[in-house]
Design an enzyme around this catalytic site. Structure first.
Site, PDB file in Angstrom:
ATOM      1  N   HIS A   1      -9.049  30.916 -78.792  1.00  0.00           N
ATOM      2  CA  HIS A   1     -10.238  31.750 -79.005  1.00  0.00           C
ATOM      3  C   HIS A   1      -9.880  33.173 -79.435  1.00  0.00           C
ATOM      4  CE1 HIS A   1      -9.634  32.962 -74.675  1.00  0.00           C
ATOM      5  NE2 HIS A   1     -10.081  34.113 -75.132  1.00  0.00           N
TER       6      HIS A   1
ATOM      7  N   ASP B   1      -7.337  25.275 -75.426  1.00  0.00           N
ATOM      8  CA  ASP B   1      -7.507  26.656 -75.874  1.00  0.00           C
ATOM      9  C   ASP B   1      -6.158  27.337 -76.129  1.00  0.00           C
ATOM     10  OD1 ASP B   1      -8.861  28.922 -76.668  1.00  0.00           O
ATOM     11  OD2 ASP B   1      -9.106  29.707 -74.636  1.00  0.00           O
TER      12      ASP B   1
ATOM     13  N   GLY C   1      -9.098  41.133 -73.454  1.00  0.00           N
ATOM     14  CA  GLY C   1      -7.920  41.516 -74.221  1.00  0.00           C
ATOM     15  C   GLY C   1      -6.647  40.934 -73.647  1.00  0.00           C
ATOM     16  N   ASN C   2      -6.712  40.437 -72.385  1.00  0.00           N
ATOM     17  CA  ASN C   2      -5.562  39.780 -71.780  1.00  0.00           C
ATOM     18  C   ASN C   2      -5.409  38.338 -72.259  1.00  0.00           C
ATOM     19  OD1 ASN C   2      -5.818  41.846 -69.102  1.00  0.00           O
ATOM     20  ND2 ASN C   2      -3.760  41.128 -69.625  1.00  0.00           N
ATOM     21  N   SER C   3      -6.424  37.805 -72.921  1.00  0.00           N
ATOM     22  CA  SER C   3      -6.367  36.405 -73.353  1.00  0.00           C
ATOM     23  C   SER C   3      -5.122  36.125 -74.172  1.00  0.00           C
ATOM     24  CB  SER C   3      -7.592  36.064 -74.197  1.00  0.00           C
ATOM     25  OG  SER C   3      -8.619  35.555 -73.400  1.00  0.00           O
TER      26      SER C   3
ATOM     27  N   GLY D   1      -7.619   4.071 -73.829  1.00  0.00           N
ATOM     28  CA  GLY D   1      -8.691   3.238 -74.372  1.00  0.00           C
ATOM     29  C   GLY D   1      -9.588   2.615 -73.328  1.00  0.00           C
ATOM     30  N   VAL D   2      -9.914   3.378 -72.267  1.00  0.00           N
ATOM     31  CA  VAL D   2     -10.833   2.881 -71.245  1.00  0.00           C
ATOM     32  C   VAL D   2     -11.949   3.893 -71.022  1.00  0.00           C
ATOM     33  CG1 VAL D   2      -9.078   1.522 -70.045  1.00  0.00           C
ATOM     34  CG2 VAL D   2      -9.479   3.901 -69.355  1.00  0.00           C
TER      35      VAL D   2
ATOM     36  N   ILE E   1     -14.249   5.435 -68.012  1.00  0.00           N
ATOM     37  CA  ILE E   1     -14.050   5.552 -66.568  1.00  0.00           C
ATOM     38  C   ILE E   1     -15.211   6.244 -65.895  1.00  0.00           C
ATOM     39  CG2 ILE E   1     -11.524   5.472 -66.606  1.00  0.00           C
ATOM     40  CD1 ILE E   1     -11.490   8.509 -66.586  1.00  0.00           C
TER      41      ILE E   1
END
Length: 547
Positions: free
Chosen positions: A146, A176, A248-250, A306-307, A309
């Site tokens: 992001h 992310d 801003g820490n992202s 491929g299940v 749940i």
């Protein structure tokens, strides 16, 4: 997600409204809080009491690290500020004022309303700031997706003041994360990825980032919790920390006290965007494999089982004879998926995958996704009350092919019994007749029904298939009517649904259903686990109270 989007969900704590927001990036035009002036003096200030000298008890634990200065000094050069810009087109459909032909103001109006080139209103540039860190001296940098999403230009600012243009190598929206590449003239200072699985609640951690565009900032705190699910994606497993994390820490790193990255700072809970001591980081146990794949291939290559749940609720666990709810209940097998020989069946409860425990439903998609494509793995399931091991070779998760299946699995409500109608209901299935689901068919058209648990049942013969629009590949006992306020109605079972199994035994006739319910009553069961098919053949499990 860019700076123009500040939150993705809201929560409330006591009387304070808070917002869960991504911890960046930060737009340059930030407001600065005004200092609060002290109250006017009205008399002599009281003298505070002087503390009496005391000696800490012998062996008392320290209140934190004495200093992280040496640790931080060796890491600051590897943490970078990421500046992005995006050209946003502004469409102005307002009519342009008309001026007399040859007016001296003609040029002014043309420039103001159409732009200097006369091709329409000029776009505006949106700028934002975030954080990142170098993982390879040759110039590979990790940040949040992001932070750079939608950016037309990415620039990396280093601690020594130098700047380099960055190329986007790959992104993963599910976790992310993003990997960038710069071309340095000499090797960069890089930091190693540590193992977040070794971290415990209460361990000290240090965050370095670019809060509010202020440049390299160091904060210290502890790990407050592990395994947090904040509904940010299908593989949520966040580390929660009270180390100060702000906008801003992202994309910045969360270090252990060895100087290893054990998390990537991503989100905070805050009423205003500032830190209140609740921040979230993507753990390296989830991120390291994603980073490696993005670096090597420019995309993720996740395993796929491929299940479909469902959660194992208390009622389902009791119906299956399990001591405690655990694992993931297999509600269906996706056609064309990796399971082609019946290795796993509907009704199985997966409790361990490739040596890793599956404590609850949301654990399974994450451990499967972290496994290599094509790997043969051992899966422990509970089937017919017995624990057994089966082996499955994983396929590759292709988002475009299985998006709908994954959504019906991962976005199921806390109890699958309360799940909405599956795809196909209300639209008719194979062999359906238009409008047959608008009202129940006349009773004269249906064979005689038996009744159990508030449901009238009948053989699934041709008249019933035509009346309810049930597909030819659906097998079981058809429900022709459901009494209001019955145990079945509470579980949203409706006429036209088909009972395929009860307590993991196949049902063929109404008498089978009655006999199986009586058998469960005799065993002291309070609930019956029903495998229900809709008219198109999609399955779900529900538990119904045995009255």
């Amino acid at each position: 997600m860019g700076s123009h989007r500040s939150s993705f969900t809201r929560t409330a704590a006591l009387a304070l409204s808070t917002a869960l927001v991504f911890a960046g990036p930060f737009e340059a035009a930030a407001q600065v809080a005004k200092p609060i002036a002290p109250p006017a003096a009205t008399g002599p200030l009281p003298v505070p009491p002087q503390p009496s000298p005391s000696i800490a008890p012998s062996g008392r634990a320290a209140q934190g690290p004495d200093s992280v200065a040496d640790l931080a000094a060796g890491l600051l050069d590897a943490v970078v500020n990421i500046s992005t810009s995006q050209n946003v087109k502004t469409d102005d459909d307002a009519p342009m004022p008309k001026v007399p032909q040859g007016s001296p103001f003609q040029d002014f109006f043309d420039e103001f309303f159409k732009g200097q080139d006369g091709q329409g209103a000029p776009g505006r540039k949106v700028e934002s700031l975030g954080s990142g860190f170098v993982i390879d001296p040759t110039g590979y940098i990790v940040t949040n997706n992001h932070v750079i999403e939608g950016a037309d230009d990415i620039e990396v600012n280093f601690a020594n003041g130098s700047k380099l243009k960055a190329k986007l190598i790959g992104t993963d929206t599910k976790t992310d994360l993003a990997v960038l590449k710069v071309e340095p003239k000499k090797p960069l200072t890089a930091v190693p990825l540590g193992d977040s699985r070794t971290m415990r609640i209460g361990d000290w951690v240090m965050a370095i980032g670019n809060p509010f565009g202020l440049g390299g900032t160091v904060t210290v705190g502890i790990i407050s919790a592990r395994g947090r699910n904040i509904n940010a994606g299908p593989y949520d497993n966040f580390i929660q920390t009270d180390a100060a994390i702000n906008r801003g820490n992202s994309g910045g790193p969360l270090f252990n006290m060895k100087g290893e990255v054990i998390g990537i700072n991503t989100a905070i809970i805050s009423p205003s965007g500032g830190s209140i001591g609740i921040g979230f980081s993507v753990p390296t146990e989830l991120a390291s494999n994603v980073i490696t794949q993005l670096k090597d291939f420019g995309e993720t290559r996740r395993g796929w089982l491929g299940v479909r749940i469902q959660p194992v609720t208390d009622d389902i666990a009791e119906s299956l004879g399990m001591d405690t709810p655990r694992g993931a209940l297999v509600a269906g097998i996706i056609e064309g998926g990796p399971i082609s020989k019946g290795e796993i069946k509907s009704g199985d409860v997966i409790t361990k995958f490739d040596g890793r425990d599956v404590a609850e439903m949301r654990d399974l998609p994450r451990v499967v996704a972290e496994s290599p494509v094509g790997k043969a793995v051992d899966v422990i399931v509970i089937r017919d009350g017995k624990e057994m091991t089966v082996q499955v070779t994983l396929g590759r998760l292709e988002d475009a092919d299985v998006a709908s299946a994954e959504a019906s699995t991962d976005e199921a409500p806390g109890s699958a019994d309360d799940a909405p109608a599956t795809k196909g209901e209300g639209e008719g299935g194979a062999g359906s007749q238009e409008g047959t689901d608008q009202a129940e068919p006349p009773a004269a058209d249906l064979p005689k029904s038996d009744e159990v648990l508030g449901m009238k049942l009948a053989l699934l013969e041709a008249p019933n298939r035509r009346s309810f629009g049930i597909g030819d590949d659906v097998e079981g006992v058809v429900i022709t009517e459901v009494a209001q306020s019955s145990a079945a109605a509470e579980r949203r079972i409706t006429a036209g649904d088909v009972i395929v199994e009860i307590g993991q035994e196949a049902m063929k006739t109404p008498e089978d259903v009655t006999a199986r319910i009586e058998e469960l009553k005799a065993d002291g069961r309070r609930n019956a686990l029903l495998m229900i098919s809709n008219k198109t053949g999609e399955l779900r499990f529900v538990t119904v109270r045995i009255e």
